[in-house]
Motif scaffolding. Structure first.
Motif, PDB file in Angstrom:
ATOM      1  N   THR A 129      54.704  24.594  -5.116  1.00  0.00           N
ATOM      2  CA  THR A 129      55.285  25.672  -5.971  1.00  0.00           C
ATOM      3  C   THR A 129      55.394  27.030  -5.619  1.00  0.00           C
ATOM      4  OG1 THR A 129      54.443  23.855  -7.701  1.00  0.00           O
ATOM      5  CG2 THR A 129      55.486  25.872  -8.440  1.00  0.00           C
ATOM      6  N   ARG A 146      62.197  23.849   2.520  1.00  0.00           N
ATOM      7  CA  ARG A 146      62.562  24.537   1.313  1.00  0.00           C
ATOM      8  C   ARG A 146      63.042  25.923   1.484  1.00  0.00           C
ATOM      9  NH1 ARG A 146      58.367  21.962  -2.484  1.00  0.00           N
ATOM     10  NH2 ARG A 146      57.741  20.431  -1.109  1.00  0.00           N
ATOM     11  N   MET A 174      49.448  15.143   2.111  1.00  0.00           N
ATOM     12  CA  MET A 174      50.699  15.108   2.243  1.00  0.00           C
ATOM     13  C   MET A 174      51.294  14.519   3.420  1.00  0.00           C
ATOM     14  SD  MET A 174      52.189  18.442   0.928  1.00  0.00           S
ATOM     15  CE  MET A 174      51.204  19.437  -0.313  1.00  0.00           C
ATOM     16  N   ASP A 178      51.420  27.627  -4.333  1.00  0.00           N
ATOM     17  CA  ASP A 178      50.276  26.515  -4.582  1.00  0.00           C
ATOM     18  C   ASP A 178      50.458  25.597  -3.198  1.00  0.00           C
ATOM     19  OD1 ASP A 178      49.167  24.224  -5.300  1.00  0.00           O
ATOM     20  OD2 ASP A 178      49.383  24.743  -7.413  1.00  0.00           O
ATOM     21  N   TYR A 179      49.389  25.308  -2.595  1.00  0.00           N
ATOM     22  CA  TYR A 179      49.441  24.704  -1.381  1.00  0.00           C
ATOM     23  C   TYR A 179      49.475  23.148  -1.657  1.00  0.00           C
ATOM     24  CZ  TYR A 179      49.615  29.023   1.207  1.00  0.00           C
ATOM     25  OH  TYR A 179      49.948  30.183   1.605  1.00  0.00           O
ATOM     26  N   ALA A 180      48.828  23.112  -2.703  1.00  0.00           N
ATOM     27  CA  ALA A 180      48.684  21.452  -3.073  1.00  0.00           C
ATOM     28  C   ALA A 180      50.105  20.856  -3.697  1.00  0.00           C
ATOM     29  CB  ALA A 180      47.700  21.301  -4.164  1.00  0.00           C
ATOM     30  N   THR A 181      51.009  21.840  -4.319  1.00  0.00           N
ATOM     31  CA  THR A 181      52.233  21.485  -4.842  1.00  0.00           C
ATOM     32  C   THR A 181      53.487  22.039  -4.042  1.00  0.00           C
ATOM     33  OG1 THR A 181      52.208  23.101  -6.579  1.00  0.00           O
ATOM     34  CG2 THR A 181      51.160  21.179  -7.102  1.00  0.00           C
ATOM     35  N   SER A 224      44.787  18.928   0.638  1.00  0.00           N
ATOM     36  CA  SER A 224      45.884  18.457   0.016  1.00  0.00           C
ATOM     37  C   SER A 224      47.009  18.122   1.188  1.00  0.00           C
ATOM     38  CB  SER A 224      46.248  19.257  -1.133  1.00  0.00           C
ATOM     39  OG  SER A 224      46.186  20.749  -0.872  1.00  0.00           O
ATOM     40  N   GLN A 225      47.027  18.973   2.013  1.00  0.00           N
ATOM     41  CA  GLN A 225      48.092  18.985   3.094  1.00  0.00           C
ATOM     42  C   GLN A 225      47.998  17.599   3.728  1.00  0.00           C
ATOM     43  OE1 GLN A 225      49.512  22.794   4.644  1.00  0.00           O
ATOM     44  NE2 GLN A 225      50.372  23.116   2.681  1.00  0.00           N
TER      45      GLN A 225
END
Ligand code: FCB
Length: 499
Positions: free
Chosen positions: A444, A57, A494, A439-442, A490-491
């Protein structure tokens, strides 16, 4: 009222590779000493496996850096991405940094590249306590400067040498986790040597660029007026600050350090003729990271009622072996606000630092290469992230810098730590330092109120001193979510989802 900064003052933000990149096991990167260490010793299992996923990103992140209007962006290259086995170049890794440098130039930002920021390749046996690591670093610095030297305007060799060597090699609290002061003396020396070798590489392959090192600087102050505490603070200052700046700016270790019974033998066994000439090669600036001051007493006074009373909690002190060995102990100051990282913001310390450096080493050009505040920032129900405490923190520190400049300190630039929330080493993702919320889950990104505030500072080249908090930064009644999923959870999903 506003405080104007000198024309041409360089504004920027800072990051470091392992803290933001992710893609830790991809594109040819080999593990650094942090990868495994954090699996065992990290907070909630937070690691750099994904982090901010900056590797994928980066364009969006550089757009954010550019949107601030800043002149420069400080980032680091990952040694184990560029030279995974320590000898051969991984073209894919190097290409990533070429893309970043070109992307910065396209956006009008000066690339300020730190060659090394804590993420030592894991396969380098003995780490920094082994002299060979400095020689391997010289090869790495050659590769970086040969490839990027025509485009990088500012080079920073090594980050926070004192901190990394003592915390990692004597206190056992950072990788590689040693508890051996002789190893820390050697590690610090070899990091200084790496700095010198890095400067040579820049002079050879990037002659138009500026080069300096980045030192942490926590001014040491006595916690009481007692002469023994004053003397202990002075010794601790020499052993933590002059031990880096002396070799780099004057080509010699402070005599008090070199002759100290707890250090002399290890140092004599480490230094080779000619090292200090390399280490003392002229730099164009020094980078100083400022977060807090250290409050010190004499080690044999920690049970004295006077010292017990100034410590917070009373009688408590930080049990640091390397201070004890030189007759000092550190206490937390009383009745001040504490950050979530358990340190006390003391904006007055930044002016003190700048004035002291200028007095001790002459009018050396300085960049503040890191300064910032960790907060448990979160997005409100309207999606906005309000961080008025950070705005106040930045304002007060910039006011201190302004005072020091008026007093004769040659401060050329200021980099906020950090552009993005990121992996705060062993403290994990919870300690958010960014101007931009992640936001570490998304994954964003959301610019915080401090982002807009800083953009205005950059646009005006001036800091407002009046009402500290712009209206849009005022806290609302939004409640902090009571349950937040640990970022690591959440990571991990991913990574599993991607494989
Ligand atoms: C400094 C480090 C940087 C970051 C900040 C908060 O010591 O250089 O990577 O972790 O602290």
């Amino acid at each position: 009222m506003t405080l104007s900064f000198p024309p041409g003052f360089l504004w920027g933000t800072a990051t470091a590779a392992y803290q933001i990149e992710g893609a830790a096991a991809a594109y040819g990167r080999s593990p650094s000493i942090w990868d495994d260490y954090l699996r065992e010793h990290g907070t909630h299992g937070d690691t750099g496996d994904v982090a901010c996923d900056h590797y994928h990103r980066w364009q969006h992140d550089l757009d954010l850096a550019a949107r601030l209007g800043a002149g420069a962006y400080r980032f680091s290259a990952s040694w184990s991405r560029v030279m995974p086995d320590g000898r051969t170049v991984n073209r894919e890794g190097l290409d990533f940094y070429e893309r970043l440098v070109d992307g910065l130039l396209d956006r009008g930002l000066t690339p300020a590249l730190t060659m090394y920021h804590m993420d030592l390749p894991a396969h380098l046996d003995g780490g920094w306590s082994n002299r060979d690591t400095a020689l391997r670093f010289a090869d790495y610095a050659q590769v970086l400067t040969e490839t990027l030297g025509d485009r990088v305007g500012m080079w920073m060799t090594v980050n926070e040498l004192y901190y990394e060597s003592w915390v990692g090699y004597a206190e056992g609290a950072f990788p590689p986790g040693h508890r051996d002061s002789a190893k820390a003396v050697a590690a610090l020396h070899h990091m200084l040597l790496a700095h010198g070798l890095g400067v040579s590489a820049v002079r050879e392959h990037s002659p138009a660029a500026e080069v300096g090192l980045v030192s942490g600087y926590a001014p040491v102050v006595p916690a009481t007026d007692h002469p023994a505490d004053v003397a202990a603070a002075s010794t601790a200052h020499t052993h933590s600050i002059d031990v880096v700046l002396g070799p780099v700016l004057q080509g010699r270790y402070p005599q008090e350090y070199a002759e100290h019974p707890a250090r002399a033998e290890a140092l004599a066994a480490t230094v080779v003729d000619g090292d200090l000439d390399l280490i003392g090669a002229e730099v164009d600036f020094i980078g100083l990271n400022y977060y807090f001051r250290r409050h010190v007493v004499a080690a044999d006074r920690v049970t004295d009622p006077e010292v017990v009373a100034v410590a917070d909690p009373p009688g408590d002190f930080l049990n640091l072996t390397h201070l004890k060995e030189i007759g000092a102990a550190e206490v937390r100051p009383r009745s001040r606000h504490r950050t979530m990282a358990d340190w006390t913001p003391e904006p007055e310390g930044i002016a003190q630092m700048l004035t002291d450096v200028t007095a001790d080493y002459g009018p050396v050009p300085i960049h503040i290469t890191e300064n910032g505040l960790p907060l448990p920032d979160y997005a409100g129900t309207d999606g906005a992230v309000r961080d008025p405490e950070r705005i106040t923190y930045l304002r007060d520190h910039l006011a201190g810098i302004h005072t020091a400049i008026a007093g004769g300190a040659d401060v050329r630039g200021y980099f906020v730590w950090s552009l993005l929330d990121n992996l705060e080493w062993t403290s994990g993702f919870g300690h958010r330092f960014g101007l931009v919320h992640v936001d570490y889950a998304t994954l964003t990104r959301t610019p915080k109120a401090s982002f807009d505030w800083y953009a205005q500072v950059v646009a005006d080249n001036a800091v407002p001193t009046g009402h500290p908090v712009p209206a849009n930064a005022l806290p609302t009644t939004d409640s902090i979510p009571t349950t937040t999923r640990p970022a690591a959870e959440s990571q991990r999903e991913m990574i599993q989802g991607a494989s």
